[in-house]
Design a protein around this motif. Sequence first.
Motif: not given
Length: 382
Positions: A31-35, A56-59
């Motif tokens: 991950x290099x950015x957080x949503x 990582x989104x839906x991961x």
Amino acid sequence: MPRLRLPIERIEAIPARVPTIRPHHLSFATVDAMDVVIVRVTAGGVVGYGEASTIGGPRWGEESPEGIAAIVGTYLAEAMLGQDAAQLNLAEARIARAVRGNFFAKAALSMALHDAVARAGGIRLADLLGGPQAIHLPLAWTLASGDTARDIEEGERMLALRRHRDFKLKIGAHAPEDDVAHVAAIARAFEGRASVRVDVNQAWDEPTAARFLPALAGAGVAMAEQPVAAWNVAAMARLQRANPRLAIMGDEGIATPQDALRHVTEAACHAVALKPAKHGGVAGTRAVAAIARSAGLGLYGGTMLEGTIGTLAALHLYTTLGDHAWGTELFGPLLLRDTLATSGIEFRDFAIHLPEGPGIGTELDEDKLGFFRTDRSRTSLP
Ligand code: MUC
Ligand code: MG
């Protein structure tokens, strides 16, 4: 007796993406950015904030930032507009019934409602929940740069800053032999100065876990988080029985109170990672914590790497729960390059400190949100 009435007038869900200070390597993603999704609720003229983040989104789990924003902005808004936010028990029950699953979305709205009600009363969120039992909690850090030497250097920096002395290592992406060597090197480097735990994020099957958990225990690791798949509670129980020196911690496998009960009845772990996002909000988190505590399982104040808003909501809640045998890992804001809040959190003396309120104790920084939001093009610099 007059009572507080806070009719819900507006519910907004705003997605944003904030870069991290370095790539964060987990078994299932780097991950290099957080949503994150910021939820802003207006009730009786008072504004409250909540936050949901995904890794990582839906991961990490099933929910994505896009889905969270849609669930909050459409279905939960439809169910909750016009309801009285001050009736928090009714509100949480209505949120729970409005859609199935979607715990992250529900949690962000639950946090925002609690924040608004606490602000309306001019008190801290922790006070709304009956008051804190501690005003600071131990704060772990995750060493996950992807490189052993860099992790040791980062850990040394954290010790020198007196910010963290509990380190969680993310493993499961590499050959287990290499992971064990990586963990053992770090445990050796910090022996007697810091604790080392691991989080496998479901990456191992049972034979792999059975083979390598004893080696981790031998290296000085005291806790291993979710070594096998979330569904495999029977394997968790066999692994816990075979490794009494190690506390196996349930994370992805423990979302609902029923999950917690199953882990208790099957003796599947010695510790539970709490996360308001997983549990669907304040009521769900308290229910899971109560089951865990009643069974003598150690609590851990977990994170989904939220920014300041979500981290503060979790902190207020965790301080009301009593002893956290494994401390907390509410370091999300420290992993992010910027913040969407107008004030920071006090991280010092190996702990995270509860701020004064009202509510969670900070405000949303509208300029920063304008810059980092992903639902429209950027118009200005922060
Ligand atoms: C998880 O699975 O615990 C928490 C800390 C971290 O580095 O990742 C998260 C997710
Ligand atoms: Mg975990």
